[in-house]
Design an enzyme around this catalytic site. Structure first.
Site, PDB file in Angstrom:
ATOM      1  N   LYS A  99      91.032 -81.742 177.620  1.00 17.69           N
ATOM      2  CA  LYS A  99      91.307 -80.381 177.179  1.00 17.69           C
ATOM      3  C   LYS A  99      91.849 -79.641 178.396  1.00 17.69           C
ATOM      4  CE  LYS A  99      89.077 -76.572 174.644  1.00 17.69           C
ATOM      5  NZ  LYS A  99      87.793 -76.139 174.030  1.00 17.69           N
ATOM      6  N   ASP A 115      90.422 -79.567 161.094  1.00 18.40           N
ATOM      7  CA  ASP A 115      90.917 -80.304 162.261  1.00 18.40           C
ATOM      8  C   ASP A 115      89.871 -80.362 163.367  1.00 18.40           C
ATOM      9  OD1 ASP A 115      91.711 -77.420 162.276  1.00 18.40           O
ATOM     10  OD2 ASP A 115      92.210 -77.866 164.357  1.00 18.40           O
ATOM     11  N   GLY A 120      97.613 -80.089 171.321  1.00 16.64           N
ATOM     12  CA  GLY A 120      98.526 -79.201 172.023  1.00 16.64           C
ATOM     13  C   GLY A 120      98.187 -78.956 173.469  1.00 16.64           C
ATOM     14  N   GLY A 148      99.226 -75.235 177.345  1.00 16.05           N
ATOM     15  CA  GLY A 148      98.559 -76.522 177.490  1.00 16.05           C
ATOM     16  C   GLY A 148      97.422 -76.529 178.484  1.00 16.05           C
TER      17      GLY A 148
END
Length: 460
Positions: free
Chosen positions: A114, A253, A93, A127
């Site tokens: 990231k 995850d 994301g 984001g």
């Protein structure tokens, strides 16, 4: 930039999976790009150290594709259990896989991001990454690498000139984009997504990809993959304990199938051997507390076994899962012995030493880093008295194999407790003073060099 032959080895292996595993995305267009950290030691290992700062920023701040690697960034799709609750609405994301390449040993490596902008999986997020979050990830990954933990490495940190609002810290705050160097970005949650959608063909292709590209084996055997992942994750859990590290969010995850630690959010190093110590303020039940990390990682490995059930019978999958404890025990003994600069003897005595050390640390409240420093540098000093008798006697039987001549051992322990992390950030936030940050990275590298002289093989 013209790359010297054999130095830079671009790859595109992930494209062999097909486009059902990712979404092609575009990076954010940041208002500015100010280079704050570049990991030249890591860059040398993948042939990118010759980039000047301008070229570096174009690739890792503006995301101009690296020659011969991926033409466009890929936001990977996955699911996962978050604090034991299944979430099918996950995926990259605020990051993406930017490039793949081979290191000097031929190992496939990913450059992932990231804070690089929104993707189809951002949901309501922006984001972005705070500069504080980026600084914390650099400090965590540098420290963990020095302490022998298999970890992704912070490759680049660039400040991006945006003001971000965050509900859990003073806002507005500064923004950044981080690039990590890691051995793949295939998570347990990547397999969970395919199982959720009953995509047996995808599971088989992903299994073959992981075995071929991440483990160097020409196979699509799900049992073999699970065995490798159980072994690597047991080592990971052991290395966390020996380092006194608490990841904070060991969701499925966040577990790489290579057993390589990554994604450092609310991490902390435990000051003392307190099994109940937690890193995340929202972990009210202590699910991912210091002493419960092996259990948590084993539970995540179980989710991989469940995901592989369409490809294999339950009984052999369960049998492989049941080896986790037997793999963890020698791994934690080896990790602790390496940090003590001692040679292993045999399983029984190794385990007895670990138990004696844990009892003494827990019972006396001695600082973890202080103990390991003293025991490596000069044996236990005389002031390790009451509560240390059993550990001292056990330790005396183990031969010293660590080189104590490095100047690091004549100083003080290198720790990374929360107060120092906050002080490093405050200097940056209040005065734009990066000197404490760079001094800490230098000190960590001194510790890494000193510990690397111990010939006991590092696990993972």
């Amino acid at each position: 930039m013209v790359f010297p032959p054999q130095a830079y080895r671009p790859e595109r292996a992930i494209l062999s999976l097909g486009d059902g595993f990712w979404d092609r995305v575009a990076p954010a267009d940041f208002p500015e790009t100010r280079l704050r950290f570049r990991n030249d030691r890591a860059a040398r290992q993948v042939g990118l150290d010759m980039l000047d700062d301008g070229e570096w920023v174009r690739h890792f701040g503006r995301f101009q594709p690296l020659p011969g690697s991926l033409d466009a960034p890929l936001a990977l799709r996955y699911h996962g259990h978050q604090f034991r609750t299944y979430n099918p609405d996950l995926g990259d994301g605020r990051g993406f896989t930017f490039a793949q390449l081979r290191n000097a040993d031929g190992r496939l490596m990913d450059l992932g991001t990231k804070g690089s902008g929104q993707t189809p999986w951002s949901r309501f997020g922006d984001g972005r990454l705070t500069l504080k979050g980026g600084v914390r990830e650099v400090l965590a990954s540098e420290m963990l690498e020095a302490l022998g933990v298999p970890t992704s490495r912070s490759f680049s940190l660039i400040e991006t000139g945006e003001a971000l609002d965050r509900g859990d810290e003073p806002s507005p705050t500064r923004s950044a984009v981080l690039v990590r160097l890691s051995h793949g970005h295939i998570r347990i949650g990547t397999f969970q997504r395919l199982a959720y959608h009953r995509n047996e063909d995808g599971l088989r292709r992903l299994t073959a990809y992981a075995l071929r590209e991440l483990y160097g084996e020409d196979s699509d055997d799900p049992l073999r993959l699970l065995a490798l992942v159980v072994e690597r994750t047991a080592r990971l859990a052991a290395s966390y304990m020996a380092a006194g590290f608490v990841h904070g969010v060991l969701n499925s995850d966040n577990i790489n199938v290579t057993g390589e630690s990554f994604d450092y959010g609310p991490w902390r190093f435990a000051p003392t051997w307190d099994p109940a110590f937690v890193a995340a303020y929202f972990d009210h039940a202590g699910l991912y507390a210091f002493g419960r990390q092996p259990e948590a990682i084993h539970w995540d490995a179980m989710q991989l076994a469940v995901s592989l059930r369409p490809l294999a019978d339950a009984e052999p999958l369960i049998a492989i899962l049941d080896t986790f404890g037997d793999l963890y025990q020698p791994a934690v003994a080896h990790a602790i012995l390496w940090r003590l600069g001692r040679a292993p003897l045999d399983a029984g005595r190794d385990r007895a030493l670990v138990q004696a050390v844990e009892r003494a640390l827990r019972g006396t409240g001695t600082a973890i880093d202080r103990f390991f420093f003293d025991a490596y540098a000069r044996d236990l000093p005389a002031d390790y008295g009451a509560g240390w008798e059993e550990a001292r006697a056990a330790l005396a039987a183990f031969p010293v194999i660590g080189d104590r001549s490095h100047s690091f051992w004549s100083g003080a322990p290198c720790s990374m407790l929360i107060d120092e992390v906050e002080a490093i950030w405050s200097a940056i936030d209040e005065r734009d003073d990066w000197a404490p940050f760079h001094a800490k990275v230098t000190r960590i590298n001194e510790m890494r060099e000193a510990l690397a002289r111990c010939p006991l093989p590092q696990r993972g």
